[in-house]
Design an enzyme around this catalytic site. Structure first.
Site, PDB file in Angstrom:
ATOM      1  CE  LYS A   1     -60.115   9.857 -38.051  1.00  0.00           C
ATOM      2  NZ  LYS A   1     -60.265   9.873 -39.789  1.00  0.00           N
TER       3      LYS A   1
ATOM      4  NE  ARG B   1     -53.610  12.335 -38.120  1.00  0.00           N
ATOM      5  CZ  ARG B   1     -54.870  12.630 -37.288  1.00  0.00           C
ATOM      6  NH1 ARG B   1     -55.025  12.009 -36.211  1.00  0.00           N
ATOM      7  NH2 ARG B   1     -54.382  13.177 -36.204  1.00  0.00           N
TER       8      ARG B   1
END
Length: 279
Positions: free
Chosen positions: A217, A257
């Site tokens: 991210k 995840r």
């Protein structure tokens, strides 16, 4: 009928399978069904506990697709992978997609809106008995950056997740089927993401399994920026992702995840051995 969450004796590793043309890290690589199936089996062979199949990008600024397009992307993949015995979750905010995916063999509903995007999602979760991952969310991808305003991000995210839990329980979802996700990067800027990770145990202490989705991210890219301030691209964020996976596991997260299963599986396995004091 309720489906038990995976419990491998360590932090669960959920492998990301984006059947989309525009996801931020691997958009277009697995839009073809054959490529998607091959990648899912590769992640499963490496040790993934769950394959998370999504047909709509939720990257910042992404445009929405219609429900039928989403269904057409994910159902062929879910049917074949379920028939092969893989444990699957469906990454969707739409009740119709979730219901179709569970019917096709998905075991878990991963809803980044926490039930806010579609009021019928709670009914589907209750009726199917599928575990429901409730992520903290304030708006769709087009708008979420403008919604990243907090006085105390940890307290506010906890309170908003508590409201989603109360709504889910009120709709008949079993407490044992609820998983929480603090929603890193969704209506969050980098300082918010780091504050949430720093206080991850406060989310674990809410009494539900916690999923952490930090993989590749933006906040990692900014942390690892070069000398000119240019963020490191997603492909160069895997070591940092694995570090987050180890730290999340040590803080008591139920799952992580990730896009690259191998590095994070090694990381959470080390974290579990560290906690036990033995291999």
């Amino acid at each position: 009928m309720s489906t038990a969450l995976p419990s491998p004796g360590r932090c669960v590793v959920m492998g990301v399978l984006n059947v989309t043309p525009d996801s931020f890290s691997d958009g277009g690589r697995y839009l073809d069904t054959g490529a998607a199936l091959a990648h899912a089996h590769e992640m499963w062979a490496r040790g993934a506990d769950v394959i998370d199949v999504g047909g709509e990008s939720t990257r910042p600024g992404a445009s929405r697709v219609d429900a039928q397009t989403e269904i057409d992307r994910v159902l062929p993949v879910i049917r074949e992978l379920a028939a092969d015995g893989l444990c699957l979750s469906v990454d969707t905010t739409r009740a119709a997609v979730a219901e179709a995916a569970v019917d096709a063999g998905a075991a878990i509903i991963n809803d980044v809106s926490g039930g806010l995007a579609d009021p019928n999602m709670a009914k589907v979760a209750a009726a199917t008995g599928a575990p429901w991952i409730l992520m903290h969310w304030r708006g769709h991808s087009k708008d979420m950056n403008q919604l990243a305003r907090y006085d105390d991000v940890v307290a506010e995210v906890r309170a908003e997740l508590t409201a989603r839990v109360d709504a889910a329980l009120g709709a008949g979802v079993s407490a044992e089927n609820i998983v929480l996700d603090p929603g890193l990067g969704f209506a969050k800027h980098a300082p918010h993401d780091w504050a949430l990770l720093h206080d991850l145990r406060s989310f674990v202490d809410m009494g539900f399994p916690v999923l952490v989705g930090a993989s590749r991210k933006r906040f990692l890219g900014r942390l690892l920026a070069d000398e000119h301030g240019e963020p490191r691209p997603p492909s160069g964020r895997e070591d940092a992702t694995a570090a987050i996976s180890a730290l999340a596991a040590a803080a008591g997260a139920w799952g992580v995840r990730v896009h690259s299963v191998g590095a994070s599986l090694d990381a959470v396995t080390v974290a579990a051995a560290w906690e036990r004091g033995r291999g």
